[in-house]
Design an enzyme around this catalytic site. Structure first.
Site, mmCIF file in Angstrom:
data_model
loop_
_atom_site.group_PDB
_atom_site.id
_atom_site.type_symbol
_atom_site.label_atom_id
_atom_site.label_comp_id
_atom_site.label_asym_id
_atom_site.label_seq_id
_atom_site.Cartn_x
_atom_site.Cartn_y
_atom_site.Cartn_z
ATOM 1 N N HIS A 156 -11.382 29.065 -2.333
ATOM 2 C CA HIS A 156 -11.156 27.682 -2.793
ATOM 3 C C HIS A 156 -11.919 27.366 -4.073
ATOM 4 C CE1 HIS A 156 -9.023 25.918 0.774
ATOM 5 N NE2 HIS A 156 -9.419 27.080 1.251
ATOM 6 N N ASP A 363 -14.620 23.530 -11.224
ATOM 7 C CA ASP A 363 -14.140 23.144 -9.900
ATOM 8 C C ASP A 363 -12.973 24.049 -9.521
ATOM 9 O OD1 ASP A 363 -13.947 21.674 -7.557
ATOM 10 O OD2 ASP A 363 -14.122 19.757 -8.592
#
Ligand SMILES: O=P(O)(O)OC[C@H]1O[C@H](O[C@H]2O[C@H](CO)[C@@H](O)[C@H](O)[C@H]2O)[C@H](O)[C@@H](O)[C@@H]1O
Ligand SMILES: O=c1ccn([C@@H]2O[C@H](COP(=O)(O)OP(=O)(O)O)[C@@H](O)[C@H]2O)c(=O)[nH]1
Length: 455
Positions: A156, A363
């Site tokens: 992720h 991110d």
């Protein structure tokens, strides 16, 4: 039909309405709900006693197998290696990484323990989907226990370039262990490329099409950007329109424009630079003084990990300094809140705002960027201002106003542009972004990954 077994560090409580901050839990819960299965992971508890047996319970169509960590496991596996080494390094903050050999051993031991627990619940045709950096060696641990099922791994967070990854002393063992999976998925194509670069340059792997070959193993690799359910978010965003918190927000704003940001309190999210950019806007565009408020929701996260307490202190002092300088009797420029909100409420906050400010320094994806757009009213949508270093930028760069979070003046200029953007342009950008969100929604993410794993 084969069952889906999801393994992740964090396991959600499925209880409706309970807030859960963190994109993995939100995304995986929605994905598992759709097809049912087993979810194995840490239950968030730390036991003082030695290792406890796993707990099982079922809710709706999901069977949960959850494990408490001992204090030592928590310190070494979660706090030490996962969040003290992998998280900072994979987000390019090698200055914050603290490698301790003992933590790495503890990390591997918890991965072996989780794999051991799985052996008693697994059937031969089950498909196993492992999530995130806490569980990189999980697949290898399964293989050494004789598990031959298809096992896929999805990261992720970003996968760093080889020169950054090599600062982790056990880099080679770690990446070799990723080669025990049948499919390794990343959020973006640049993460895929970084993995291929590492495996070909440092492990001597061969890259052919969408596979990496290492010895007798062939590992499929690909980009599977996680999505959201835009229609569901849209519905959520309207649900709380008459709630007390939203009324309080509106009352406090007194018809001023609203810029909203929501992030776990993490040094990767670029919060200090964002506050500086907002101050820069007030300095360089005086017409916004007293007319716009930045609401920053930042639930505390990993407070016992080095680096997190410091960012919290820095933010408090930055927000305090800016508010001290600019506040008027009837206006506070930054409303900074260290608490989490239920998603329903967050989406309604997004809906009444004019700008969504999402400016991480790095991110994996950033689901908030996607949720912000999906919450907007089509007839009067707000503008997404997005960092080029969020995974979401790969899909959303044409509809969002793109910024470099290291360029404080540039962010202030983009805020000014967003606050003044004509309705027609806002609608065009919104339509474009919604098209993308609908096309690559959460079900598409899940189905693409599982189809590739199964084929
Ligand atoms: O479990 P915590 O230590 O409390 O942290 C919360 C989660 O943070 C990270 O989320 C990531 O996944 C999102 C969905 O794919 C993505 O949008 C975001 O960019 C990532 O940072 C972490 O990866 C999870 O494992 C944590 O549970
Ligand atoms: O107070 C909060 C803050 C965040 N979130 C949710 O947590 C997720 C955060 O995911 P993101 O990918 O943006 O970042 P992460 O925290 O996973 O790094 C999003 O779905 C948010 O809506 C929430 O429910 N309540």
């Amino acid at each position: 039909m084969s069952r889906l077994i999801v393994v992740s560090n964090r396991v959600a409580s499925i209880t409706e309405g309970k807030s859960s901050a963190g994109g993995l839990v939100v995304g995986v819960l929605d994905a598992l709900r759709g097809m049912g299965g087993i979810w194995l992971g840490w239950n968030g508890e730390i036991e003082t006693d030695p290792v406890q047996p796993p707990l099982t319970h079922s809710e709706k169509n999901i069977d949960f197998i959850t494990v408490a960590l001992t204090q030592r496991e928590y310190d070494q596996y979660y706090r030490g290696f996962s969040n003290g080494v992998l998280w900072p390094t994979f987000h390019y903050r090698i200055d914050l990484s603290r490698y301790i050999r003992r933590d790495y051993s503890g990390y591997r031991a918890v991965n072996r323990r989780f794999a051991q627990i799985l052996t008693s619940s697994i059937a031969s045709d089950d498909i196993i989907w492992v999530h995130d950096y806490h569980l990189i060696p999980f697949g290898q641990a399964c293989r050494s226990l004789g598990i031959k099922n298809k096992i896929g791994f999805f990261l992720h967070i970003p996968f760093p370039s080889p020169s950054v990854l090599r600062t982790i002393p056990s880099h080679q063992e770690l990446v070799e262990s990723m080669c025990a999976y049948d499919l390794v998925g990343f959020q973006t194509q640049s993460d895929v490329q970084a993995f291929i670069d590492y495996t070909t340059r440092h492990l001597g792997a061969i890259h052919i099409g969408d596979t990496v070959r290492l010895g007798d193993r062939s590992i499929k690799v690909g980009a599977y950007p996680i999505g959201i359910q835009p229609e569901q978010i849209r519905t959520l965003s309207k649900e709380s329109r008459h709630s007390k918190p939203l009324d309080a927000l509106r009352e406090g704003l007194q018809h001023r424009k609203l810029i909203v940001s929501v992030d776990r309190l993490d040094y990767s999210k670029g919060l200090i630079e964002r506050f500086d950019a907002f101050e820069c806007l007030l300095e360089s565009s005086p017409q916004h003084r007293g007319k716009v408020t930045l609401v920053q929701i930042a639930p505390p996260s990993r407070q016992d990990v080095q680096g997190y307490r410091q960012i919290r202190r820095q933010l408090e002092s930055t927000a305090g300094r800016i508010n001290g300088k600019w506040t008027e009797l009837s206006w506070t420029p930054i409303r900074y809140m260290n608490r989490s909100y239920e998603r329903t409420l967050l989406m309604s906050f997004f809906r009444v705002s004019q700008v969504g400010l999402v400016t991480p320094l790095r991110d994996g994806m950033n689901l908030v960027a996607k949720e912000y757009v999906a919450s907007q009213p089509a007839e009067d949508p707000g503008v997404l201002v997005l960092s080029e270093f969020a995974g979401a930028a790969a899909e959303m760069h044409e509809g969002a106003l793109m910024v470099n979070p290291y360029d404080v003046q540039g962010m202030a200029d983009s805020l000014d542009r967003a606050l003044n953007m004509p309705l027609e342009e806002r609608k065009q950008r919104y339509e474009h972004l919604m098209g993308i969100l609908k096309k690559n929604n959460l079900s598409v993410w899940r189905d693409r990954f599982l189809n590739d794993l199964g084929s």
